[in-house]
Enzyme design. Structure first.
Site, mmCIF file in Angstrom:
data_model
loop_
_atom_site.group_PDB
_atom_site.id
_atom_site.type_symbol
_atom_site.label_atom_id
_atom_site.label_comp_id
_atom_site.label_asym_id
_atom_site.label_seq_id
_atom_site.Cartn_x
_atom_site.Cartn_y
_atom_site.Cartn_z
ATOM 1 N N HIS A 181 6.131 -5.344 -19.608
ATOM 2 C CA HIS A 181 6.613 -4.277 -18.658
ATOM 3 C C HIS A 181 6.410 -2.798 -19.158
ATOM 4 C CE1 HIS A 181 9.789 -3.984 -15.144
ATOM 5 N NE2 HIS A 181 9.035 -2.989 -15.168
ATOM 6 N N MET A 193 0.665 -1.282 0.068
ATOM 7 C CA MET A 193 0.064 -0.080 0.166
ATOM 8 C C MET A 193 0.913 0.988 0.002
ATOM 9 S SD MET A 193 -3.066 1.125 -0.273
ATOM 10 C CE MET A 193 -3.743 -0.248 -0.510
ATOM 11 N N GLY A 194 1.484 1.468 -1.188
ATOM 12 C CA GLY A 194 2.325 2.707 -1.307
ATOM 13 C C GLY A 194 1.448 3.652 -2.236
ATOM 14 N N ARG A 195 2.143 4.530 -2.905
ATOM 15 C CA ARG A 195 1.564 5.432 -3.832
ATOM 16 C C ARG A 195 0.315 4.818 -4.981
ATOM 17 N NH1 ARG A 195 6.796 7.780 -3.800
ATOM 18 N NH2 ARG A 195 6.850 9.431 -2.609
ATOM 19 N N ILE A 196 1.181 3.943 -5.532
ATOM 20 C CA ILE A 196 0.352 3.141 -6.547
ATOM 21 C C ILE A 196 -0.738 2.422 -6.049
ATOM 22 C CG2 ILE A 196 0.526 1.422 -8.345
ATOM 23 C CD1 ILE A 196 3.282 2.205 -8.744
ATOM 24 N N THR A 213 2.194 -6.414 -11.229
ATOM 25 C CA THR A 213 2.809 -5.157 -11.985
ATOM 26 C C THR A 213 3.968 -4.578 -11.268
ATOM 27 O OG1 THR A 213 0.951 -3.776 -11.019
ATOM 28 C CG2 THR A 213 0.780 -4.395 -13.143
ATOM 29 N N ARG A 238 7.398 -6.597 -9.546
ATOM 30 C CA ARG A 238 8.717 -7.286 -10.026
ATOM 31 C C ARG A 238 8.300 -8.792 -10.234
ATOM 32 N NH1 ARG A 238 9.504 -2.803 -11.292
ATOM 33 N NH2 ARG A 238 11.499 -1.536 -10.984
ATOM 34 N N GLU A 297 13.739 -10.862 -17.794
ATOM 35 C CA GLU A 297 13.222 -9.851 -18.842
ATOM 36 C C GLU A 297 14.179 -9.637 -19.959
ATOM 37 O OE1 GLU A 297 11.238 -6.833 -17.055
ATOM 38 O OE2 GLU A 297 9.801 -7.823 -15.908
#
Length: 320
Positions: A286, A155-158, A236, A238, A267
């Site tokens: 990505h 639960m960060g900014r994104i 979305t 890593r 990747e």
């Protein structure tokens, strides 16, 4: 004498001009091919500054060759491609570009969740391959999003921005984070859950936590077994946060409904990767922050960080 900067990928002209105005630059000109290691090792020797992407491994061995390097400006939020301890030991400033990609990545995460739930890519292929011959009641049916339970890991900014989007779909929102975010809980009417409880209760699980030693393989066989058979898993963040071998088997055996993956452990992902053989995997390359506006702003911010550090001023976003 102007500082020397090496840039590992072709940048937008306006951003490149801002760096050229103050520095002597050398640059890898291929836009879609990472700079070869041997080229990077040669160029780093005389560079005062390095402008790089996640595709470059800025490890201890490379930094040991950097006799003059003062700053590594990473055009990304994450920095697991950089040996932070080695940089710190050598007194090299490391910067990143957080904040500017928050809303764009939240948009993509929600879009990927919808695509995986409603089988958008699979349905498009069905039509294009000439399989659409008639309408039938359960043809290409998926999972409802409106009113479902969304579990957000990280639960960060994104994560907070994704929760705001989910509120518009009347979703019940649970989250798990290293520490509770009580202010956000009150603002968004969301509830903290321990990880196992979140996995058991959620219809959709979105991974947005940073990749660290603690989160490596955070989601594996045990965690997948806790999820509903109708669950949709979205990553979305890593690739290494999810054990891909275990995810393949869970999807193949119908232990969970589907997955939407923007990231992979290696990747670019190999075309023969088992996950790419499954119709219930929506896979994209990505592109979480890939809007024109956001990628341009990321490049601008990385350039600002680079130039400030070279002037011995504090960059806007310092990792170490």
């Amino acid at each position: 004498m102007r500082p020397r900067v090496y840039i590992t990928r072709r940048l937008p002209d306006a951003v490149l001009s801002s760096i050229e105005a103050e520095c002597e630059i050398r640059m890898w000109n291929e836009s879609d091919i990472p700079v070869p290691r041997e080229v990077l090792e040669k160029e780093i020797v005389n560079a005062d500054g390095l402008f790089c992407l996640l595709t470059e491994s800025i490890d201890r061995a490379l930094l040991e060759k950097a006799e003059k390097l003062k700053v590594v400006s990473n055009m990304a939020v994450g920095y697991n491609n950089i040996d932070i301890e080695a940089a710190k030991e050598k007194g090299i400033t490391v910067t990143n570009t957080p904040g500017v990609l928050t809303e764009t990545t939240a948009d993509l995460t929600f879009a990927l969740m919808m695509a995986a739930a409603r089988r958008i890519v699979e349905s498009s292929d069905y039509l294009r391959n000439g399989k659409w011959q008639t309408w039938s009641p359960m043809q290409l049916t998926g999972q409802d999003i409106y009113g479902a339970t969304l579990g957000i890991i990280g639960m960060g900014r994104i994560g907070a921005s994704l929760a705001k989007r989910a509120k518009g779909f009347d979703m019940k929102i649970l989250y798990h984070n290293r520490s509770r975010k009580e202010t956000i809980e009150q603002e968004l009417d969301i509830r903290f859950e321990e990880l196992d409880s979140l996995l058991e209760k959620s219809d959709f699980i979105c991974i947005l936590t940073p990749y660290t030693p603690e989160t490596k393989n955070l989601i594996g066989e045990r965690e997948l077994s806790l999820m509903k058979k109708t669950a949709v898993l979205i990553n979305t963040a890593r690739g290494g946060i999810v054990n891909e071998h275990d995810l393949y088997h869970a999807l193949k055996e119908g232990e969970i409904w589907s997955a939407g993956l923007d990231v992979f452990e290696e990747e670019p992902v190999a075309l023969d990767h088992p996950l790419l053989t499954l119709p219930n995997v929506t896979a994209i390359p990505h592109i979480g922050s890939a809007s024109i506006q956001t990628r341009t702003r990321m490049a601008e911010l990385a350039a600002e960080n680079l130039l400030l550090a070279l002037k011995q001023r504090t960059p806007k976003h310092v990792v170490v």
